[in-house]
Design an enzyme around this catalytic site. Structure first.
Site, PDB file in Angstrom:
ATOM      1  N   HIS A  89       3.954  -7.018  18.476  1.00  0.00           N
ATOM      2  CA  HIS A  89       4.935  -6.404  18.151  1.00  0.00           C
ATOM      3  C   HIS A  89       6.344  -6.406  18.798  1.00  0.00           C
ATOM      4  CE1 HIS A  89       4.317  -3.575  13.983  1.00  0.00           C
ATOM      5  NE2 HIS A  89       5.317  -3.239  15.200  1.00  0.00           N
ATOM      6  N   THR A 128       0.379  -6.570   9.105  1.00  0.00           N
ATOM      7  CA  THR A 128       0.270  -6.210  10.423  1.00  0.00           C
ATOM      8  C   THR A 128      -0.736  -4.941  10.512  1.00  0.00           C
ATOM      9  OG1 THR A 128       3.084  -6.343  10.078  1.00  0.00           O
ATOM     10  CG2 THR A 128       2.072  -4.912  11.934  1.00  0.00           C
ATOM     11  N   SER A 159       9.996  -7.256   5.244  1.00  0.00           N
ATOM     12  CA  SER A 159       9.233  -6.257   5.874  1.00  0.00           C
ATOM     13  C   SER A 159       8.996  -5.244   4.248  1.00  0.00           C
ATOM     14  CB  SER A 159       9.966  -5.548   6.886  1.00  0.00           C
ATOM     15  OG  SER A 159       9.216  -3.807   7.074  1.00  0.00           O
ATOM     16  N   TYR A 163       2.224  -3.035   5.672  1.00  0.00           N
ATOM     17  CA  TYR A 163       1.464  -2.424   6.354  1.00  0.00           C
ATOM     18  C   TYR A 163       0.866  -1.532   4.998  1.00  0.00           C
ATOM     19  CZ  TYR A 163       5.011  -2.260   9.659  1.00  0.00           C
ATOM     20  OH  TYR A 163       5.791  -2.375  11.481  1.00  0.00           O
ATOM     21  N   LYS A 197      -1.143 -10.495  11.186  1.00  0.00           N
ATOM     22  CA  LYS A 197      -0.239 -10.162  12.227  1.00  0.00           C
ATOM     23  C   LYS A 197      -0.546  -9.181  12.997  1.00  0.00           C
ATOM     24  CE  LYS A 197       5.225  -9.546  12.618  1.00  0.00           C
ATOM     25  NZ  LYS A 197       4.921  -8.570  13.547  1.00  0.00           N
TER      26      LYS A 197
END
Length: 371
Positions: free
Chosen positions: A269, A171, A117, A145, A245
């Protein structure tokens, strides 16, 4: 040098991912439990993800030759020992002091892929150092992100490239956070000393003055939300493959492939953004049909058994990702807990394949499901 996690014993009586979840509740405080286990709003989608896999039935086949079978799979030019990857989960040091470093060692030990992440609580370079030297490791990908500062986003991508990450997982389904009632009830906050360390130095967004008729959401927060143009921009600043994603609609999947996406991850998610969206198991076949046979399609959401992995492959997935289960393993026994979760899934997958008469993943098809 990367810190090597301590070896911890798996608590007695844990023989399934459900056991790991139940035991982890006693290891995590209310703050961490709300963050890791909660979903959006009434958690309808959170429950639906799990229920959808349960409602799919398998068809057993007998007397087939299974000697020499295996779980290997090709993905983005690499051979994986099995089709299970660790999904991006933020702030893992809330679950265990070793955090993401423990997950990296476990993934390498079990030949699993790892998606780190961008909100990791440990530096991306440290995680790469821990994993890249292991010969048996799976792929190492970086979840991205888009930040409001595109220059900072470019620098983050360049750091990931330099550290050795092999793909970017963007994402795309969370331009804003979901309505997470569990977190609001406990007054969720990050514990002291835990932060998104890879985002340190991100300039604050410029203040926006809103007129009375304007929306704080649409006229302030979402002004920096990514669009398809940002995916095109990203392709121009990186050499890495890009997977999107959070794709849950056939038209978005088709558009993504036409515009150069290297893979799709079917994901809602984990039920943490928009409640009452469909379960990923229900959407997966539609996405596979939309993008054709060659595009890598992965899926997450509610996978808790090796039979679920088999069902995902039968529905068209190239591989699967797990999130909450390995965090529960992490809370229970650090790196050994994560490793145990992965081993359980792989063992269960092999057993399910054998009982369905499938020696390899290529033998799994829609006919493996009972209709």
């Amino acid at each position: 040098m990367s810190r090597i996690p301590a070896v911890e014993a798996i608590p007695t009586g844990i023989v399934s991912l459900a056991d790991h979840e139940q035991h982890a509740r006693s290891r995590l405080d209310d703050n961490a439990w709300a963050y890791f286990s909660g979903g959006a709003a009434d958690e309808i989608t959170l429950r639906a993800n799990r229920e959808a896999w349960d409602n799919i039935l398998l068809s057993t086949r007998v007397l087939r030759r299974l000697v020499g079978g295996h779980t290997r799979v090709q993905l983005l030019g690499r051979t994986l020992a099995h089709p299970v990857l660790l999904a991006p989960v933020a702030f893992q040091r809330m679950a265990h002091a070793d955090g993401e470093i423990a997950s990296a060692y476990a993934a390498a030990m079990q030949g699993a892929g790892l998606v780190l992440s961008s909100q990791s609580s440990m530096p991306l370079e440290q995680i790469a150092q821990a994993m890249l030297g292991e010969a048996t490791r799976g792929p190492l990908w970086f979840q991205l992100y888009f930040q409001h500062d595109r220059g900072f986003t470019r620098e983050l991508v360049q750091r990931a490239e330099a550290a050795g990450y092999e793909a970017l997982v963007v994402t795309v389904d969370a331009p804003s956070s979901g309505v997470r009632d569990r977190e609001r009830r406990v007054g969720f906050k990050l514990p002291e000393g835990i932060s998104a360390v890879n985002l340190a130095g991100l300039p604050p967004p410029k203040p926006v003055t809103l007129a009375p008729h304007q929306s704080r959401m649409f006229d302030a927060l979402l002004t920096s939300a990514p669009t398809w143009a940002d995916i095109e921009w990203l392709k121009g600043v990186t050499r890495l493959p890009i997977l999107l994603k959070g794709v849950m609609h056939q038209d978005d999947a088709r558009f993504a492939v036409v515009n150069g996406a290297d893979g799709i991850i079917v994901s809602n998610h984990g039920g943490r953004t928009l409640d009452t969206t469909p379960a990923t198991a229900r959407v997966l076949p539609c996405i596979r049909e939309a993008v054709g046979k060659e595009c890598p399609v992965l899926v997450d959401g509610g996978i808790r058994r090796g039979t679920d992995v088999l069902k995902a492959i039968a529905l068209g997935a190239s591989a699967v990702l797990i999130g909450r289960p390995y965090v529960y393993g992490l809370a229970n026994a650090g790196a050994m807990g994560v490793s145990h979760v992965l081993r359980l899934l792989r063992d269960e997958l092999e057993i399910a394949m054998a009982l369905c008469g499938c020696a390899t993943l290529a033998d799994i098809s829609a006919d493996t499901l009972f209709n």
